[in-house]
Design an enzyme around this catalytic site. Structure first.
Site, PDB file in Angstrom:
ATOM      1  N   GLY A   1     -82.366 -50.572  40.411  1.00 13.74           N
ATOM      2  CA  GLY A   1     -83.055 -51.347  39.386  1.00 13.74           C
ATOM      3  C   GLY A   1     -83.391 -50.517  38.159  1.00 13.74           C
ATOM      4  O   GLY A   1     -83.288 -50.998  37.019  1.00 13.74           O
ATOM      5  N   ASP A   2     -83.794 -49.275  38.381  1.00 12.01           N
ATOM      6  CA  ASP A   2     -84.071 -48.380  37.251  1.00 12.01           C
ATOM      7  C   ASP A   2     -82.800 -48.098  36.463  1.00 12.01           C
ATOM      8  O   ASP A   2     -82.825 -48.041  35.229  1.00 12.01           O
ATOM      9  CB  ASP A   2     -84.668 -47.069  37.763  1.00 12.01           C
ATOM     10  CG  ASP A   2     -86.023 -47.266  38.414  1.00 12.01           C
ATOM     11  OD1 ASP A   2     -86.939 -47.744  37.722  1.00 12.01           O
ATOM     12  OD2 ASP A   2     -86.156 -46.960  39.601  1.00 12.01           O
ATOM     13  N   CYS A   3     -81.689 -47.904  37.183  1.00 12.13           N
ATOM     14  CA  CYS A   3     -80.410 -47.662  36.511  1.00 12.13           C
ATOM     15  C   CYS A   3     -80.015 -48.873  35.676  1.00 12.13           C
ATOM     16  O   CYS A   3     -79.575 -48.730  34.524  1.00 12.13           O
ATOM     17  CB  CYS A   3     -79.332 -47.343  37.542  1.00 12.13           C
ATOM     18  SG  CYS A   3     -77.711 -47.002  36.815  1.00 12.13           S
TER      19      CYS A   3
ATOM     20  N   TYR B   1     -94.497 -49.999  37.339  1.00 17.64           N
ATOM     21  CA  TYR B   1     -94.609 -49.926  38.792  1.00 17.64           C
ATOM     22  C   TYR B   1     -96.005 -50.312  39.262  1.00 17.64           C
ATOM     23  O   TYR B   1     -96.445 -49.898  40.339  1.00 17.64           O
ATOM     24  CB  TYR B   1     -94.235 -48.522  39.278  1.00 17.64           C
ATOM     25  CG  TYR B   1     -92.744 -48.370  39.484  1.00 17.64           C
ATOM     26  CD1 TYR B   1     -92.187 -48.380  40.756  1.00 17.64           C
ATOM     27  CD2 TYR B   1     -91.886 -48.262  38.404  1.00 17.64           C
ATOM     28  CE1 TYR B   1     -90.824 -48.276  40.951  1.00 17.64           C
ATOM     29  CE2 TYR B   1     -90.509 -48.160  38.574  1.00 17.64           C
ATOM     30  CZ  TYR B   1     -89.994 -48.161  39.861  1.00 17.64           C
ATOM     31  OH  TYR B   1     -88.626 -48.070  40.038  1.00 17.64           O
TER      32      TYR B   1
END
Length: 462
Positions: free
Chosen positions: A252-254, A140
């Site tokens: 997006g993390d998933c 990030y």
């Protein structure tokens, strides 16, 4: 075949805050909407969210991230406890906090504050990466990945490594199995005017070559994902299985977490991307990162649940929330119990279940009970998405326990009357309220046990 070591997530944890409310008027001192707040929720974001998503199916996950001594860092630690193994980098400064102000489920404004710099890794960090079965980098742009870049480069040549990049972060280390920029990130990393599918495919192939990555998956939101590789002219387009309507926060993390888990299990990049697209679609449809079921499920061991219940009640009260409690034997969990618990959870900001101990249940129900020992009953209840904490009591009633928990609302099923509840008087001591909720008729542990006994007698011919 599963990877020999845990899935190690490396990256920048954040604290995500959603302030929910309604906006029906403008401020008199300027053309700005006034939000009447109805709920205030905090949860781990960034690499913290990716790690929680990777661990959802019981997978062993280690999170390497930078945390400090500030309140946001402490909140993230508490939320991750029991879900993942946390290995910390030192943080100079405060953990970033990203606050969304929402009205009617839609964001009005996002406020970012805080920020710090990760320090050098210690032996625990190096050992965690050396023993990884697969690695996910959730970058990030806050430099946690940079702090362990040497160790990540070594891991990429040994195990599957997925890198979810950020324009302000580092390039993926050479040898990454998969990189997962979204279309906006790919366009920022490969500037140009084109925004067509072929333009995004070309960017993906260029990034794969630049990064020496085996493949690059460019995520396109509702259109799906383009899977490219160095020098490839024809990419694979993986569309979503259906159009998901919901909060895309965390999609997006998933996607990255699911792809990393699939690669860890031996899937090819194409197979991993197909699985990740389907999972991200379901994640958005279920409410995204703000879906309460994602955060209400408890992964902590049974022995930690009682202390969690008291800490949870204090925490919810401290932020002005409503603590809801209910109780019972829950000897054989059935549809009536599940419906009651789901309804009770919707009343407030947390649900604590008070469970009769084995001795208490025997005194209440007689010889032959419980059918299910206390540890198993607590574990099953704690696994329900509607239940935030479980605690046992030894007495015939939970009155003493309630005096310590001090819930705002005490809930029982409709087979009781409020006036018949001994807990009602206890709740009034601190201004709490006992309520009765409708109960699914025809379901009870006694009926289930009787039905099972009759079935067993039929089978054995008795």
């Amino acid at each position: 075949m599963s990877a020999p070591g845990p899935l190690v997530v490396v990256g920048d944890a954040l604290l995500d805050q959603d302030i929910e409310g309604s906006a029906t008027r403008l401020s008199p001192d300027g053309p700005a909407p006034v939000v009447d707040v109805t709920e205030d929720r905090c949860r781990p974001g960034g690499a913290g969210l990716a790690a929680v998503l990777a661990a959802r199916e019981g997978r062993e996950v280690v999170l390497i991230t930078a945390l400090g001594d500030d309140e946001a860092s402490r909140t993230v630690r508490r939320a991750l406890r029991g879900r993942v193994t946390l290995v910390e980098l030192p943080l100079t400064g405060e953990l970033p906090v990203k606050t969304r102000v929402m009205a009617g489920g839609r964001p009005l404004v996002r406020i970012d504050r805080g920020g710090g710099r990760p320090g050098a890794p210690d032996d625990a960090v190096r050992e965690a990466l050396a023993s990884a079965g697969a690695v996910l980098v959730a970058d990030y742009g806050r430099h946690a990945a940079h702090a362990v870049r040497e160790q990540l480069a070594a891991a990429a040549h040994r195990v599957p490594l997925v890198w979810d990049p950020h324009p302000k972060g580092d390039d993926p280390v050479p040898g990454a199995r998969l990189a997962t920029p979204n279309a906006a990130e790919a366009r920022a990393l490969c500037p140009g005017d084109g925004t067509t599918l072929s333009d995004d495919a070309l960017r993906g192939a260029q990034l794969a070559e630049r990064w020496a990555a085996a493949s690059v998956a460019v995520t396109l939101g509702e259109r799906g994902v383009l899977l490219t590789s160095p020098g490839q002219d024809t990419p694979m387009l993986v569309p979503p299985p259906y159009r998901a309507v919901g909060d895309p926060c965390g999609a997006g993390d998933c996607f990255a977490a699911t792809a990393a888990a699939a690669l860890a299990d031996g899937a090819l990049p194409g197979e991993a991307v197909e699985r990740a697209v389907a999972e991200a679609c379901a994640f958005v449809a279920a409410g995204g990162a703000g879906n309460p079921a994602l955060w209400h499920a408890r992964a902590a061991a049974d022995e930690t649940l009682p202390s969690d219940a008291f800490a949870l009640a204090r925490s919810v009260r401290a932020r002005g929330g409503t603590v809801v409690a209910t109780g019972g034997c829950f000897d054989l969990l059935h549809a009536g119990h599940v419906g009651l618990l789901e309804s009770a959870r919707r009343i407030g900001d947390c649900l604590i279940v008070c469970v009769n101990s084995d001795a208490s249940l025997t005194r209440l129900k007689g010889p032959g009970r419980p059918l299910t020992p206390l540890a198993d009953r607590m574990r099953v209840l704690g696994a329900l998405g509607s239940v935030d904490a479980v605690v046992a009591f030894e007495e015939d009633t939970p009155a003493a326990l309630l005096t310590e928990l001090r819930p705002d609302v005490w809930v029982k099923g409709g087979d009781y009357a409020v006036d018949d509840l001994p807990e009602a008087a206890v709740l009034r001591e601190w201004g709490g309220q006992a309520v009765v909720l409708p109960y699914l008729a025809g379901r009870s542990t006694t009926m289930l046990a009787g039905r099972a006994a009759r079935a067993a007698a039929t089978v054995t011919g008795l």
